[in-house]
Design an enzyme around this catalytic site. Sequence first.
Site, PDB file in Angstrom:
ATOM      1  N   SER A 195      -6.375  -7.324   3.494  1.00 54.24           N
ATOM      2  CA  SER A 195      -6.770  -7.352   2.094  1.00 54.24           C
ATOM      3  C   SER A 195      -8.203  -7.780   1.828  1.00 54.24           C
ATOM      4  O   SER A 195      -8.707  -7.587   0.730  1.00 54.24           O
ATOM      5  CB  SER A 195      -5.840  -8.286   1.313  1.00 54.24           C
ATOM      6  N   HIS A 223      -0.145  -5.387   0.875  1.00 52.47           N
ATOM      7  CA  HIS A 223      -1.241  -4.748   0.146  1.00 52.47           C
ATOM      8  C   HIS A 223      -1.153  -3.219   0.215  1.00 52.47           C
ATOM      9  O   HIS A 223      -2.118  -2.534  -0.104  1.00 52.47           O
ATOM     10  CB  HIS A 223      -2.584  -5.228   0.682  1.00 52.47           C
ATOM     11  N   LYS A 254       2.368  -7.435  -6.308  1.00 51.08           N
ATOM     12  CA  LYS A 254       1.073  -6.739  -6.312  1.00 51.08           C
ATOM     13  C   LYS A 254       1.249  -5.357  -6.928  1.00 51.08           C
ATOM     14  O   LYS A 254       1.311  -5.236  -8.141  1.00 51.08           O
ATOM     15  CB  LYS A 254       0.495  -6.731  -4.893  1.00 51.08           C
TER      16      LYS A 254
END
Length: 412
Positions: A195, A223, A254
């Site tokens: 990330s 991610h 996320k």
Amino acid sequence: MGLSSAVNYKHIFSQAIERLHSEGRYRVFIDILRNKGAYPNARCFHGHNGPKPITVWCSNDYLAMGQHPKVVAAMEEALHDVGAGSGGTRNIGGNTHYHVDLENELADLHGKEAALLFTSGYVSNEATLSTLAKLLPGCVIFSDELNHASMIAGIRNSGCEKRVWRHNDLDHLRELLAAEDPETPKLIAFESVYSMDGDIAPIAEICDLADEYNAITYCDEVHAVGMYGPRGGGITDRDAVADRVTIIEGTLGKAFGVMGGYIAADKMIIDCIRSYAPGFIFTTSLSPVLVAGVLASVRHLKQSSVEREGQQAAAAKLKELMREAGLPVMNSVTHIVPLLVGDPVKAKKISDILLAEYGVYVQPINYPTVPRGTERLRFTPGPAHSEEMMRDLVAALVEIWDRMEMELQKAA
């Protein structure tokens, strides 16, 4: 022992905080409220003049699914149907039908037999890795050197031996695997998208080595889930290698826009973690309101690629504009747009100026999250960031670079 030799606790704690200030690493949490349905617009409570409008550039809600009408509606419906909390651990009252449905949906997303929900991605990594290694006698874990802190914590808490391999270096991984006894249980732990630099692991090649040396694999896709692959299953979905990875771990906070973490694997492994991991057994389960929102998000992103395509286009455009302006954007093949500063004090100052003068919110990323000397601003443009917003952002950055007498790069 007299009072004169008593420990001065206040002094010790104040010195610890002062060290962070002196190194430019003291973290300041910005007080914001997002505007529902208008992401990336938000309000910032900074100073004494009340809220001011800002544009958010560093959210991990990559696809703005936390604002999606389907997600919000599902959460509202669940709230009015079952109330706020889950009522306890999964074992005692907290195993709602929402949880069961979501685990089935996540198992299907990754083509696995089963899945297990945790309260966060951090907890899912720490609990699974520490438990898994304890169940494998004499296990050795092979960990990529850039693995997330939660993976490192899980490996440390397992008490087993570990071997750290150079980032994405397959030759080094092979060398370390070859040095172990063939009879030793081995676990290779890595991420799909890293990330901070935005690079990707060579998953198929890692799986080849796992097959060759009889190791199991653990891939952190936090991610990447929702972001890549025809159904949002991550890089393992995009590259059609999910079936070769033993355990896939992901987050629900996320790209899916809500909260929580999970693992997906075969039924036996899931049952072992469910039955042995303290981080799962002894904590209150996620609120069904949150789970209902995630369920709507996962189902939507399995069917829709519009958000993924918009996000990738936005990331590519921002990188292009930054390069054209001579800003030191770091190489990244993913949706992460890291802008190198190389100094923690300057990174913090640039972030402060952007917020105070331009209404731009982006957090500085400093050590220990990244190595010293690679401090950066980490931008995560999404499908709702317009080209006009990007051009305004780049113009602001160029002005600040000039103000701080920092060099721009000449266009090639």
